[in-house]
Design a protein around this motif. Sequence first.
Motif, short mmCIF file in Angstrom:
data_model
loop_
_atom_site.label_atom_id
_atom_site.label_comp_id
_atom_site.label_asym_id
_atom_site.label_seq_id
_atom_site.Cartn_x
_atom_site.Cartn_y
_atom_site.Cartn_z
N ALA A 118 0.86 -1.19 0.00
CA ALA A 118 0.00 0.00 0.00
C ALA A 118 0.89 1.23 0.00
CB ALA A 118 -0.92 0.02 1.21
N SER A 217 -0.93 -0.89 -9.37
CA SER A 217 -1.99 -1.73 -8.80
C SER A 217 -1.94 -1.69 -7.27
CB SER A 217 -1.83 -3.17 -9.29
OG SER A 217 -0.56 -3.69 -8.91
N PRO A 219 -2.68 -0.36 -3.69
CA PRO A 219 -3.70 0.51 -3.09
C PRO A 219 -3.09 1.86 -2.73
CG PRO A 219 -3.85 -1.69 -2.18
CD PRO A 219 -2.61 -1.68 -3.02
N GLN A 245 -8.50 5.52 -9.22
CA GLN A 245 -8.60 4.40 -8.27
C GLN A 245 -8.12 4.80 -6.88
OE1 GLN A 245 -6.01 5.01 -10.07
NE2 GLN A 245 -4.14 4.05 -9.31
N GLU A 247 -7.82 6.56 -3.28
CA GLU A 247 -8.71 7.10 -2.26
C GLU A 247 -8.18 8.47 -1.84
OE1 GLU A 247 -9.76 4.35 0.87
OE2 GLU A 247 -9.39 2.64 -0.45
N PHE A 273 -7.06 2.81 6.52
CA PHE A 273 -6.73 2.48 5.13
C PHE A 273 -5.93 1.19 5.04
CE2 PHE A 273 -3.69 2.88 1.54
CZ PHE A 273 -4.59 2.89 0.49
N GLN A 276 -7.96 -1.91 5.71
CA GLN A 276 -8.89 -2.22 4.62
C GLN A 276 -8.20 -2.94 3.47
OE1 GLN A 276 -10.57 1.59 3.61
NE2 GLN A 276 -12.29 1.38 5.02
N HIS A 277 -6.91 -2.65 3.27
CA HIS A 277 -6.24 -3.13 2.06
C HIS A 277 -5.14 -4.13 2.28
CE1 HIS A 277 -8.32 -0.33 -0.60
NE2 HIS A 277 -8.19 0.58 0.34
#
Length: 281
Positions: A118, A217, A219, A245, A247, A273, A276-277
Amino acid sequence: MTVKFNVCEGLKLAADVKGAWTGHPVLLLHGGGQTRNAWKGTGRVLAYEGFFSVAVDLRGHGESDWSPEANYTLDAYAADIAAIVRALGRKVAIVGASLGGLASLHTIGKSPDLECSALVLVDVAPKTRATGRHRIKEFMRANPGGFASVAEAADSVSQYLPHRPRPSDLSGLTKNLRLKKDGRYYWHWDPRLFDGGLTDSINEAREGLELSAATTSVPLLLVRGTNSEIVSEEDAAAFRSVAPQAEYVEVPSAHHMVAGDNNDIFSRIVVQFLNQHIDRI
């Protein structure tokens, strides 16, 4: 605990680590003119939440080595980041503020095979306000002769950051200063920082940074302070049009140094965050 990472040019970078090694690593990269101490509060929160926090002094900053050749290009910072991620030996989430964010985005573009889980960009985007960038550079280039006291340095910071109350305890500021043999205090960063191609390399990389944001790709999250002097609402909108894509979250009443202005809200955003990812099982 403080550790050292071996990176490019034989340099060693200092880092504070918090939390259990078994936790998912989160690499914290400060902005130009800051140190790893900027992440003290966030590092504690991440460790409490079960992550393994790694806050690094970038080359030319804090207790990390200065480049003998004054190599402070975006490529050099990206190579250092890649070396640290590979040294950790597993997927790493990266949180980068300002210079640390640009270098992180550049790293992902140059090393798409890197194990990155991430990326959080803190008040930085490929396009930013020129006036804000100029103000940062002016502050960092001011006072080449140092300061007679820590209090004098604090006065300089208060002029630069008038929205922040001047602290009554100045001991924390000493971590950003070096007392030299002449009895004067100097900022911790290499004064050749902007002579080493940093500004030119960032300007040259802007299109590539947009491409990295658009095609990754990984996050991606952009965190902006609502009172930012660097990333305007238009800059944030331009970033989101390039990377739909991604946030996006704003931190109320925060300026460019978001974590320092409202660390509780900022840390909460980052943890949410990442949870979540990232699969931490």
